[in-house]
Design a protein around this motif. Structure first.
Motif, PDB file in Angstrom:
ATOM      1  N   LYS A 107      33.996  64.633  14.788  1.00  0.00           N
ATOM      2  CA  LYS A 107      34.142  63.263  15.446  1.00  0.00           C
ATOM      3  C   LYS A 107      34.399  64.189  17.132  1.00  0.00           C
ATOM      4  O   LYS A 107      35.025  64.780  17.298  1.00  0.00           O
ATOM      5  N   THR A 108      33.622  63.763  18.321  1.00  0.00           N
ATOM      6  CA  THR A 108      34.131  64.455  19.176  1.00  0.00           C
ATOM      7  C   THR A 108      35.222  63.428  20.286  1.00  0.00           C
ATOM      8  O   THR A 108      34.992  61.827  19.873  1.00  0.00           O
ATOM      9  N   ASP A 109      35.322  63.860  21.237  1.00  0.00           N
ATOM     10  CA  ASP A 109      36.376  62.807  22.098  1.00  0.00           C
ATOM     11  C   ASP A 109      35.222  62.193  22.964  1.00  0.00           C
ATOM     12  O   ASP A 109      34.764  62.858  23.978  1.00  0.00           O
ATOM     13  N   PRO A 110      35.510  60.936  23.620  1.00  0.00           N
ATOM     14  CA  PRO A 110      34.446  60.533  24.577  1.00  0.00           C
ATOM     15  C   PRO A 110      35.016  60.412  25.707  1.00  0.00           C
ATOM     16  O   PRO A 110      34.229  60.404  26.983  1.00  0.00           O
ATOM     17  N   GLU A 111      36.324  60.966  25.734  1.00  0.00           N
ATOM     18  CA  GLU A 111      36.717  61.331  26.789  1.00  0.00           C
ATOM     19  C   GLU A 111      36.680  63.213  27.509  1.00  0.00           C
ATOM     20  O   GLU A 111      37.333  63.205  28.798  1.00  0.00           O
ATOM     21  N   ASP A 112      36.064  63.525  26.550  1.00  0.00           N
ATOM     22  CA  ASP A 112      35.958  64.534  26.647  1.00  0.00           C
ATOM     23  C   ASP A 112      34.674  65.441  27.775  1.00  0.00           C
ATOM     24  O   ASP A 112      33.506  64.923  27.008  1.00  0.00           O
ATOM     25  N   GLU A 113      34.941  65.691  28.927  1.00  0.00           N
ATOM     26  CA  GLU A 113      32.895  65.885  30.038  1.00  0.00           C
ATOM     27  C   GLU A 113      32.562  66.472  28.787  1.00  0.00           C
ATOM     28  O   GLU A 113      30.934  66.324  28.945  1.00  0.00           O
ATOM     29  N   GLY A 114      32.772  68.486  28.254  1.00  0.00           N
ATOM     30  CA  GLY A 114      31.889  68.853  27.875  1.00  0.00           C
ATOM     31  C   GLY A 114      31.090  68.649  26.830  1.00  0.00           C
ATOM     32  O   GLY A 114      30.313  68.305  26.773  1.00  0.00           O
ATOM     33  N   SER A 115      31.810  67.118  25.392  1.00  0.00           N
ATOM     34  CA  SER A 115      31.167  66.660  24.917  1.00  0.00           C
ATOM     35  C   SER A 115      30.001  65.267  25.735  1.00  0.00           C
ATOM     36  O   SER A 115      28.860  66.118  24.942  1.00  0.00           O
ATOM     37  N   ARG A 116      30.145  65.067  26.311  1.00  0.00           N
ATOM     38  CA  ARG A 116      28.932  63.971  27.057  1.00  0.00           C
ATOM     39  C   ARG A 116      27.892  64.825  27.916  1.00  0.00           C
ATOM     40  O   ARG A 116      27.085  63.751  27.217  1.00  0.00           O
ATOM     41  N   ARG A 117      28.951  66.269  28.432  1.00  0.00           N
ATOM     42  CA  ARG A 117      27.442  66.536  29.229  1.00  0.00           C
ATOM     43  C   ARG A 117      26.220  67.265  27.793  1.00  0.00           C
ATOM     44  O   ARG A 117      25.198  67.354  27.929  1.00  0.00           O
ATOM     45  N   ALA A 118      26.968  67.804  26.437  1.00  0.00           N
ATOM     46  CA  ALA A 118      26.264  67.835  25.333  1.00  0.00           C
ATOM     47  C   ALA A 118      25.244  67.103  25.204  1.00  0.00           C
ATOM     48  O   ALA A 118      24.352  67.043  25.044  1.00  0.00           O
ATOM     49  N   LEU A 119      25.749  65.705  24.701  1.00  0.00           N
ATOM     50  CA  LEU A 119      25.058  64.649  24.170  1.00  0.00           C
ATOM     51  C   LEU A 119      24.054  63.804  25.193  1.00  0.00           C
ATOM     52  O   LEU A 119      23.100  63.889  25.270  1.00  0.00           O
ATOM     53  N   ALA A 120      24.226  63.936  26.575  1.00  0.00           N
ATOM     54  CA  ALA A 120      23.238  64.036  27.697  1.00  0.00           C
ATOM     55  C   ALA A 120      22.475  64.605  27.962  1.00  0.00           C
ATOM     56  O   ALA A 120      21.304  64.500  27.469  1.00  0.00           O
ATOM     57  N   GLY A 121      22.197  66.100  27.387  1.00  0.00           N
ATOM     58  CA  GLY A 121      21.356  66.790  27.661  1.00  0.00           C
ATOM     59  C   GLY A 121      20.617  67.269  26.279  1.00  0.00           C
ATOM     60  O   GLY A 121      19.003  66.729  26.375  1.00  0.00           O
ATOM     61  N   GLU A 122      20.596  66.292  25.114  1.00  0.00           N
ATOM     62  CA  GLU A 122      19.721  66.377  23.744  1.00  0.00           C
ATOM     63  C   GLU A 122      19.396  64.820  24.392  1.00  0.00           C
ATOM     64  O   GLU A 122      18.183  64.738  23.690  1.00  0.00           O
ATOM     65  N   LEU A 123      19.759  63.778  24.460  1.00  0.00           N
ATOM     66  CA  LEU A 123      19.603  62.586  24.681  1.00  0.00           C
ATOM     67  C   LEU A 123      17.993  63.190  26.120  1.00  0.00           C
ATOM     68  O   LEU A 123      17.053  62.989  25.672  1.00  0.00           O
ATOM     69  N   VAL A 124      18.326  63.454  26.970  1.00  0.00           N
ATOM     70  CA  VAL A 124      16.942  64.350  27.834  1.00  0.00           C
ATOM     71  C   VAL A 124      16.553  64.855  27.121  1.00  0.00           C
ATOM     72  O   VAL A 124      14.501  64.254  27.102  1.00  0.00           O
ATOM     73  N   ARG A 125      16.483  65.106  26.154  1.00  0.00           N
ATOM     74  CA  ARG A 125      15.334  66.586  25.248  1.00  0.00           C
ATOM     75  C   ARG A 125      14.982  65.347  25.038  1.00  0.00           C
ATOM     76  O   ARG A 125      13.493  65.873  24.185  1.00  0.00           O
ATOM     77  N   ASP A 126      15.107  64.109  23.550  1.00  0.00           N
ATOM     78  CA  ASP A 126      14.755  63.781  23.135  1.00  0.00           C
ATOM     79  C   ASP A 126      14.125  62.005  24.242  1.00  0.00           C
ATOM     80  O   ASP A 126      14.076  61.229  23.293  1.00  0.00           O
ATOM     81  N   ARG A 127      14.032  62.615  25.272  1.00  0.00           N
ATOM     82  CA  ARG A 127      12.927  62.122  26.361  1.00  0.00           C
ATOM     83  C   ARG A 127      14.028  60.307  25.717  1.00  0.00           C
ATOM     84  O   ARG A 127      13.724  59.031  26.796  1.00  0.00           O
ATOM     85  N   ARG A 128      15.655  60.408  26.273  1.00  0.00           N
ATOM     86  CA  ARG A 128      16.049  59.238  26.047  1.00  0.00           C
ATOM     87  C   ARG A 128      17.123  58.594  26.992  1.00  0.00           C
ATOM     88  O   ARG A 128      18.145  59.189  27.166  1.00  0.00           O
ATOM     89  N   TYR A 129      15.647  58.227  28.347  1.00  0.00           N
ATOM     90  CA  TYR A 129      16.642  58.802  29.527  1.00  0.00           C
ATOM     91  C   TYR A 129      17.769  57.087  30.081  1.00  0.00           C
ATOM     92  O   TYR A 129      17.995  57.786  30.399  1.00  0.00           O
ATOM     93  N   PRO A 130      17.232  56.153  29.671  1.00  0.00           N
ATOM     94  CA  PRO A 130      18.589  55.070  29.885  1.00  0.00           C
ATOM     95  C   PRO A 130      19.262  55.441  29.023  1.00  0.00           C
ATOM     96  O   PRO A 130      20.990  55.605  30.290  1.00  0.00           O
ATOM     97  N   GLU A 131      19.970  56.182  28.391  1.00  0.00           N
ATOM     98  CA  GLU A 131      20.560  56.399  27.479  1.00  0.00           C
ATOM     99  C   GLU A 131      21.652  57.557  28.387  1.00  0.00           C
ATOM    100  O   GLU A 131      23.045  57.458  28.544  1.00  0.00           O
ATOM    101  N   ALA A 132      20.570  58.368  28.786  1.00  0.00           N
ATOM    102  CA  ALA A 132      21.160  59.703  29.507  1.00  0.00           C
ATOM    103  C   ALA A 132      21.821  59.378  30.199  1.00  0.00           C
ATOM    104  O   ALA A 132      22.874  59.907  30.615  1.00  0.00           O
ATOM    105  N   ARG A 133      20.958  58.001  31.592  1.00  0.00           N
ATOM    106  CA  ARG A 133      21.842  58.284  32.318  1.00  0.00           C
ATOM    107  C   ARG A 133      22.804  57.196  32.485  1.00  0.00           C
ATOM    108  O   ARG A 133      23.655  57.573  33.414  1.00  0.00           O
TER     109      ARG A 133
END
Length: 167
Positions: A1-27
């Motif tokens: 499980k990732t730490d929601p406070e961890d900026e690295g995890s947030r960046r990685a997840l945001a990158g995956e969301l952009v690749r999946d074209r899930r723009y509102p979630e990435a935004r």
């Protein structure tokens, strides 16, 4: 499980969301990173990253005005070029066919970072697309004669993209 406070995890997840074209979630994640960075001087890199990636999402959504507004102050700041922001801004100009703005911004980038062949060929490319084909071809010729392989390859790449196959 990732730490929601961890900026690295947030960046990685945001990158995956952009690749999946899930723009509102990435935004939402990018905006959370901006909020967390606040105005703390230590958060400059995080603010730059989040702003740049929000602009990238705007670009992908074809909201060129929003992307340009976010990228303009990032692309060249303090006399230094931020490469990803500049590349994205030049992509906005290409897609919007704003050749004059692209020529001006790439010229400024080439002046701020004269060692970069990337900004040199972008300047010549936009010069060509703006209608100054003679000046652009002269710039490509100069780059092609360079002893630096990177400049020669950049000129070849740009001239191939600009090739007018109709003539």
């Amino acid at each position: 499980k990732t730490d929601p406070e961890d900026e690295g995890s947030r960046r990685a997840l945001a990158g995956e969301l952009v690749r999946d074209r899930r723009y509102p979630e990435a935004r939402a994640l990018f905006e959370e990173s901006l909020r967390r960075a606040g105005t703390d001087p230590k958060g400059v890199e995080q603010r730059t990253w989040a702003t740049r990636e929000l602009a990238y999402v705007s670009y992908l959504e074809k909201d060129y005005a929003a992307a340009r507004k976010a990228l303009e102050p990032l692309a060249i700041s303090g006399g230094k070029v931020e490469p990803r922001a500049m590349r994205l801004l030049l992509a906005v100009f290409r897609d919007a066919e704003d050749w004059a703005a692209g020529a001006a911004k790439s010229r400024a980038a080439a002046a701020a970072d004269p060692s970069s062949s990337e900004w040199e060929y972008a300047e010549a490319e936009f010069q060509y697309r703006s209608g100054d084909k003679t000046g652009a071809l002269a710039a490509f010729e100069k780059m092609s004669a360079s002893p630096e392989l990177e400049r020669v390859m950049a000129a070849a790449d740009a001239t191939a993209r600009l090739k007018d196959y109709a003539t």
